[in-house]
Write a protein that holds these residues in place. Structure first.
Motif, short mmCIF file in Angstrom:
data_model
loop_
_atom_site.label_atom_id
_atom_site.label_comp_id
_atom_site.label_asym_id
_atom_site.label_seq_id
_atom_site.Cartn_x
_atom_site.Cartn_y
_atom_site.Cartn_z
N GLU A 1 18.64 71.11 3.33
CA GLU A 1 18.65 72.50 4.52
C GLU A 1 16.95 72.63 4.60
OE1 GLU A 1 20.50 77.01 4.12
OE2 GLU A 1 20.58 75.24 2.54
N ARG A 2 16.78 72.32 4.41
CA ARG A 2 15.04 72.26 5.33
C ARG A 2 14.99 71.67 6.32
NH1 ARG A 2 10.38 70.09 1.69
NH2 ARG A 2 9.60 69.41 3.37
N LEU A 3 15.80 70.53 6.71
CA LEU A 3 15.80 69.35 7.63
C LEU A 3 16.58 69.93 8.30
CD1 LEU A 3 15.35 66.08 6.24
CD2 LEU A 3 13.32 67.63 7.19
N TYR A 4 17.98 70.38 8.04
CA TYR A 4 18.91 71.29 9.21
C TYR A 4 19.71 71.67 9.30
CZ TYR A 4 23.00 69.56 12.76
OH TYR A 4 23.53 69.75 13.83
N PRO A 5 19.43 73.21 9.03
CA PRO A 5 19.69 74.63 7.57
C PRO A 5 21.17 74.43 8.01
CG PRO A 5 17.70 75.01 9.51
CD PRO A 5 18.91 73.51 9.71
N ASP A 6 21.87 73.98 9.57
CA ASP A 6 23.07 74.22 9.90
C ASP A 6 24.06 72.89 9.61
OD1 ASP A 6 25.70 75.88 10.63
OD2 ASP A 6 25.05 74.99 12.42
N TRP A 7 23.90 72.36 7.99
CA TRP A 7 24.51 71.27 7.79
C TRP A 7 25.18 71.40 6.97
CZ3 TRP A 7 26.15 70.52 2.80
CH2 TRP A 7 25.96 71.86 1.90
N ARG A 8 25.83 72.05 6.82
CA ARG A 8 27.64 73.21 6.22
C ARG A 8 28.14 73.01 7.30
NH1 ARG A 8 24.27 75.94 3.21
NH2 ARG A 8 24.67 75.38 0.62
N ALA A 9 28.01 72.96 8.42
CA ALA A 9 29.51 73.83 9.50
C ALA A 9 28.90 72.06 10.29
CB ALA A 9 28.51 73.63 10.46
N ALA A 10 28.09 71.15 10.46
CA ALA A 10 28.13 70.31 11.12
C ALA A 10 28.89 69.19 9.95
CB ALA A 10 26.65 69.14 11.02
N ARG A 11 28.80 69.50 8.80
CA ARG A 11 29.32 68.38 7.63
C ARG A 11 30.74 68.52 8.55
NH1 ARG A 11 29.10 68.52 1.49
NH2 ARG A 11 29.90 66.34 1.09
N ALA A 12 31.62 69.61 8.22
CA ALA A 12 32.19 69.60 8.31
C ALA A 12 33.23 69.38 10.32
CB ALA A 12 33.17 71.45 8.84
N ALA A 13 32.61 69.45 10.65
CA ALA A 13 32.67 69.46 12.18
C ALA A 13 32.98 67.16 11.95
CB ALA A 13 31.49 70.19 13.46
N LEU A 14 31.78 66.81 11.38
CA LEU A 14 32.16 65.46 10.81
C LEU A 14 33.49 64.98 10.47
CD1 LEU A 14 29.56 62.67 11.76
CD2 LEU A 14 29.89 63.07 9.33
N ARG A 15 33.89 65.08 9.95
CA ARG A 15 35.62 65.47 9.22
C ARG A 15 36.20 65.46 10.61
NH1 ARG A 15 34.21 68.28 3.52
NH2 ARG A 15 33.02 67.61 2.43
N SER A 16 36.28 66.63 10.77
CA SER A 16 37.28 66.53 12.52
C SER A 16 37.34 65.67 13.33
CB SER A 16 37.04 68.46 12.31
OG SER A 16 37.50 69.51 11.86
N ALA A 17 35.21 65.74 13.16
CA ALA A 17 35.49 64.73 15.20
C ALA A 17 35.69 62.99 14.05
CB ALA A 17 34.01 64.71 15.16
N ALA A 18 35.59 62.46 13.91
CA ALA A 18 36.45 61.18 13.60
C ALA A 18 37.48 60.31 13.01
CB ALA A 18 36.08 61.15 11.31
N ALA A 19 37.73 61.58 13.44
CA ALA A 19 39.23 61.05 13.30
C ALA A 19 39.59 61.00 15.28
CB ALA A 19 40.78 61.76 13.02
N THR A 20 39.10 61.38 15.78
CA THR A 20 39.23 61.39 17.27
C THR A 20 38.36 59.94 18.02
OG1 THR A 20 37.00 62.76 18.31
CG2 THR A 20 38.42 64.11 17.60
N LEU A 21 37.11 59.26 17.17
CA LEU A 21 37.35 58.53 17.91
C LEU A 21 37.47 57.45 18.34
CD1 LEU A 21 34.20 57.65 15.31
CD2 LEU A 21 34.22 59.79 17.08
N PRO A 22 37.17 56.78 19.45
CA PRO A 22 37.87 55.79 19.89
C PRO A 22 37.67 53.96 18.97
CG PRO A 22 35.71 55.82 20.94
CD PRO A 22 35.74 56.70 20.65
N VAL A 23 38.75 53.53 19.06
CA VAL A 23 38.80 52.36 18.41
C VAL A 23 38.54 51.30 19.29
CG1 VAL A 23 40.23 50.88 17.10
CG2 VAL A 23 40.37 53.23 17.11
N ILE A 24 37.61 50.00 19.12
CA ILE A 24 38.09 49.32 19.99
C ILE A 24 37.96 48.14 19.45
CG2 ILE A 24 35.46 48.29 21.25
CD1 ILE A 24 34.10 50.22 21.45
#
Length: 242
Positions: free
Chosen positions: A205-228
């Motif tokens: 939290e000291r380093l990245y105060p908005d970590w909760r929102a970023a953590r949730a967004a990361l989980r959603s974004a994982a399924a959208t990444l291109p597969v090479i």
């Protein structure tokens, strides 16, 4: 194993680790435990996360399977959350070129395997970026910068250890810089706390105060990444660790 009345094929892995981990990815479900853990403890751990496990298995079964990206002239993919256009040219090595509209082009040599050339170029670009961000967050935390390297792990975006330093998944390069920064900040925080205790999350939290929102967004974004094609084995994984 029966989990809440449903039969689940579960692979058990024992290793010199301290924590328990329950994972679901393209290979199925598995539980990783310390070497001498009794089977009763393994079963209790799995059953305590039974709802989560069944939910992830259902989501995995219902999710559409992404087709591997075919590298061809004019194909687009995300790079740091923006558009990267692929070009095939007569050249000896891959080259990056910025465009006036904010997009970038990656010029790939026509005489080499395009998938391998693309992954090689993306990995080199990712490593340079990650090292710079790790330096920034280590400076904020007041700690020395450890070695930073790339990962292709099937179930983790990053890891940190006193022996190997910080490792970050090269496919993070497709995401917006703010989400990459959350993963970097998370791993840098482990330099102060090698655990996931309340003290660790206070450092995050000291380093990245908005970590909760970023953590949730990361989980959603994982399924959208291109597969090479050459990286198809490390797509779309789910992980839970205790």
């Amino acid at each position: 194993m029966l989990v809440e009345g449903t039969r689940v094929d579960l692979v058990l892995r024992r290793s010199a680790r301290r924590s328990f981990a329950l994972q679901v990815d393209h290979r199925g479900a598995r539980v990783s435990v310390p070497l001498r853990t009794p089977l009763g403890e393994v079963e209790r751990f799995v059953h305590s996360h039974g709802a989560w496990l069944l939910d992830r298995l259902r989501a995995r079964a219902q999710a559409p399977q992404a087709l591997p990206l075919e590298v061809a002239e004019g194909v687009c993919l995300p790079l740091f959350g923006r558009v990267l256009v692929l070009r095939r040219v007569s050249a000896r090595a891959a080259r990056w070129r910025g465009l006036a509209d904010g997009r970038e082009e990656l010029l790939l040599p026509a005489g080499v395997d395009p998938q391998r050339a693309l992954v090689r170029a993306l990995r080199a670009r990712a490593l340079a970026w990650y090292r710079g961000r790790a330096e920034e967050y280590c400076h904020r935390l007041g700690v020395a910068v450890p070695p930073v390297s790339l990962s292709s792990a099937a179930t983790r975006w990053g890891s940190c250890s006193t022996r190997s330093g910080i490792r970050l998944h090269w496919r993070l390069i497709h995401l917006e810089p703010a989400l990459i920064d959350y993963v970097v900040a998370h791993e840098v925080a482990h330099l102060a706390e090698m655990n996931h205790s309340p003290r660790f999350w206070a450092v995050v939290e000291r380093l990245y105060p908005d970590w909760r929102a970023a953590r949730a967004a990361l989980r959603s974004a994982a399924a959208t990444l291109p597969v090479i094609a050459t990286a198809a084995a490390d797509r779309g994984a789910f992980t839970r660790e205790d």
